[in-house]
Design a protein around this motif. Structure first.
Motif, PDB file in Angstrom:
ATOM      1  N   GLU A  69       0.923  -1.145   0.007  1.00 47.53           N
ATOM      2  CA  GLU A  69      -0.071  -0.041   0.061  1.00 47.53           C
ATOM      3  C   GLU A  69       0.626   1.346   0.018  1.00 47.53           C
ATOM      4  O   GLU A  69       1.707   1.201   0.759  1.00 47.53           O
ATOM      5  CB  GLU A  69      -1.039   0.145   1.281  1.00 47.53           C
ATOM      6  N   CYS A  70       0.475   2.072  -0.905  1.00 50.25           N
ATOM      7  CA  CYS A  70       1.094   3.541  -0.979  1.00 50.25           C
ATOM      8  C   CYS A  70       2.777   3.585  -1.591  1.00 50.25           C
ATOM      9  O   CYS A  70       3.221   4.566  -1.630  1.00 50.25           O
ATOM     10  CB  CYS A  70       1.347   4.197   0.268  1.00 50.25           C
ATOM     11  N   ARG A  71       3.160   2.592  -1.891  1.00 52.29           N
ATOM     12  CA  ARG A  71       4.728   2.294  -2.604  1.00 52.29           C
ATOM     13  C   ARG A  71       4.221   2.882  -3.808  1.00 52.29           C
ATOM     14  O   ARG A  71       3.568   2.767  -4.724  1.00 52.29           O
ATOM     15  CB  ARG A  71       5.125   0.936  -2.799  1.00 52.29           C
ATOM     16  N   GLU A  72       5.499   3.961  -3.913  1.00 49.28           N
ATOM     17  CA  GLU A  72       5.504   4.672  -5.102  1.00 49.28           C
ATOM     18  C   GLU A  72       6.028   3.808  -6.509  1.00 49.28           C
ATOM     19  O   GLU A  72       5.968   4.286  -7.376  1.00 49.28           O
ATOM     20  CB  GLU A  72       6.331   5.994  -4.859  1.00 49.28           C
ATOM     21  N   PHE A  76      -0.761  -0.495 -10.412  1.00 48.29           N
ATOM     22  CA  PHE A  76      -1.782  -1.542 -10.379  1.00 48.29           C
ATOM     23  C   PHE A  76      -2.021  -2.058 -11.983  1.00 48.29           C
ATOM     24  O   PHE A  76      -1.973  -0.862 -12.678  1.00 48.29           O
ATOM     25  CB  PHE A  76      -2.894  -1.011  -9.682  1.00 48.29           C
ATOM     26  N   GLN A  85      -6.638  -1.899  -6.110  1.00 48.31           N
ATOM     27  CA  GLN A  85      -6.409  -1.030  -4.994  1.00 48.31           C
ATOM     28  C   GLN A  85      -7.282  -0.952  -3.900  1.00 48.31           C
ATOM     29  O   GLN A  85      -6.851  -0.996  -2.700  1.00 48.31           O
ATOM     30  CB  GLN A  85      -6.542   0.630  -5.472  1.00 48.31           C
TER      31      GLN A  85
ATOM     32  N   PHE B 139       2.572  11.070  -3.156  1.00 51.91           N
ATOM     33  CA  PHE B 139       1.701  10.918  -1.990  1.00 51.91           C
ATOM     34  C   PHE B 139       0.500  10.954  -2.224  1.00 51.91           C
ATOM     35  O   PHE B 139      -0.250   9.848  -1.854  1.00 51.91           O
ATOM     36  CB  PHE B 139       2.109  12.123  -0.795  1.00 51.91           C
ATOM     37  N   GLY B 141      -1.181  10.724  -4.942  1.00 54.56           N
ATOM     38  CA  GLY B 141      -1.629   9.545  -5.993  1.00 54.56           C
ATOM     39  C   GLY B 141      -1.623   8.179  -5.566  1.00 54.56           C
ATOM     40  O   GLY B 141      -2.569   7.486  -6.059  1.00 54.56           O
ATOM     41  N   LYS B 142      -1.024   8.045  -4.424  1.00 53.03           N
ATOM     42  CA  LYS B 142      -1.055   6.576  -3.768  1.00 53.03           C
ATOM     43  C   LYS B 142      -2.011   6.479  -2.668  1.00 53.03           C
ATOM     44  O   LYS B 142      -1.909   5.478  -2.106  1.00 53.03           O
ATOM     45  CB  LYS B 142       0.603   6.312  -3.353  1.00 53.03           C
ATOM     46  N   LEU B 143      -2.539   7.511  -2.277  1.00 48.34           N
ATOM     47  CA  LEU B 143      -3.320   7.422  -1.089  1.00 48.34           C
ATOM     48  C   LEU B 143      -4.822   6.675  -1.427  1.00 48.34           C
ATOM     49  O   LEU B 143      -5.061   6.719  -2.393  1.00 48.34           O
ATOM     50  CB  LEU B 143      -3.937   9.042  -0.838  1.00 48.34           C
TER      51      LEU B 143
END
Lengths: 113, 208
Positions: A69-72, A76, A85, B139, B141-143
């Motif tokens: 989760e939230c890894r840049e 997906f 997601q 940040f 974009g991944k929330l």
């Protein structure tokens, strides 16, 4: 030494204990301008099935999702982006969504079919 | 550029949504020959191909297995990959490259103007460096999609902390706070997720 993409690929398949997978990624920066690997329904089915088979506990499944989760550097698969997601969010936050149980995981697998 | 082409139309819609310049999008699309390797996900998949699952390759520079379909009876597929389609709401072109350290007024962010981005509700948003703006985009974009407004608070030596809360779906008042601190150069210093119970107590904090 594994490349970042290889370490991420190991994480997506949960090829080793979570702590070991996370530690392997700690050697790289958190920041990433680009997506390096992409989570697909196959990855998810593979890991969920391991939970159902008893090879992973609910806590390990949560930790795995939390690591993704939230890894840049992880994306997906576009065709399934919203569903993937959502599942990662649910698994990473069972206290906020729903408990990780065999019944719920089976329902998730149905949505991924 | 042909304004009637599907590629242009797609880039135009994205420009309206994100502010990312059409020219950059067209250039990226033209240069991108990349794909995501996708297997059938069953037990007939060769182990070498399973290892490629989810990895991004270029048609011109395939892995040792070759491109999907190259091997005899290979059922793997290639999903086109376009990095510009990844969700990163605030883009580098929102930053003036001549003055990357300048404070950027919020009005520079097209998505904020369009009201399509969650509102950034703190005055510190106007005092981000260019690199911090890029990090803020990643940040955001991944929330999780349920995330509320992003708060930006200041710290020592130009550090900034981005945080956003995601409410629980099953317990009213409970939520998770995603919190990321970046230095002046835009490098992430820490990223945590703290889950709060409905009475405000901390259930646990997880380091990302």
């Amino acid at each position: 030494m594994k490349t970042r993409a290889e370490a991420l690929s190991d994480l997506l398949y949960c090829h080793a204990p979570i702590l070991q997978l996370v530690q392997a990624l700690k050697q790289f920066s958190w920041d990433s301008e680009a997506t390096l690997v992409v989570l697909t329904p196959s990855h998810l089915r593979h890991v969920l099935q391991r939970y159902l088979d008893g090879a992973l506990s609910a806590q390990q499944l949560e930790d795995w999702a939390n690591a993704i989760e939230c890894r840049e550097d992880i994306g997906f698969l576009k065709a399934h982006r919203d569903a993937l997601q959502e599942v990662i969010h649910q698994l990473a936050n069972p206290l906020l969504t729903q408990a990780i149980t065999a019944e719920n995981v089976k329902k998730i697998l149905v949505t991924l079919a | 550029m042909n304004p009637s082409s599907p590629l242009y139309q797609k880039a135009f819609r994205r420009y309206l949504r994100t502010g990312l310049s059409i020219e950059i999008q067209m250039k990226t699309a033209a240069e991108s020959g990349r794909y995501v390797w996708v297997t059938q996900g069953d037990d007939k998949v060769r182990s070498e191909h399973a290892a490629n699952e989810g990895q991004i390759f270029s048609w011109n520079d395939p892995p040792g297995t070759g491109n999907p379909g190259d091997d005899y009876h290979c059922r793997c597929t290639a999903e086109p990959y376009d990095d510009a389609e990844e969700e990163r709401p605030l883009y580098p072109d929102a930053i003036d490259p001549a003055y990357p350290e300048l404070l950027l007024p919020l009005s520079r962010f097209g998505r904020l103007l369009a009201g399509l981005l969650r509102a950034v509700d703190d005055i510190h948003a106007e005092t981000l460096t260019g690199e911090q703006v890029k990090n803020l985009g990643r940040f955001d974009g991944k929330l999780p999609k349920d995330a509320g407004p992003i708060r930006i608070t200041g710290g020592k030596n130009g550090q900034r902390t981005f945080s956003a809360d995601v409410p629980a779906r099953n317990i009213p008042g409970s939520f998770a706070r995603y919190e990321k601190t970046v230095d002046r150069a835009g490098k992430t210093i820490s990223y945590t997720k703290t889950t709060y119970a409905s009475d405000g107590s901390i259930v646990h904090t997880k380091v990302k």
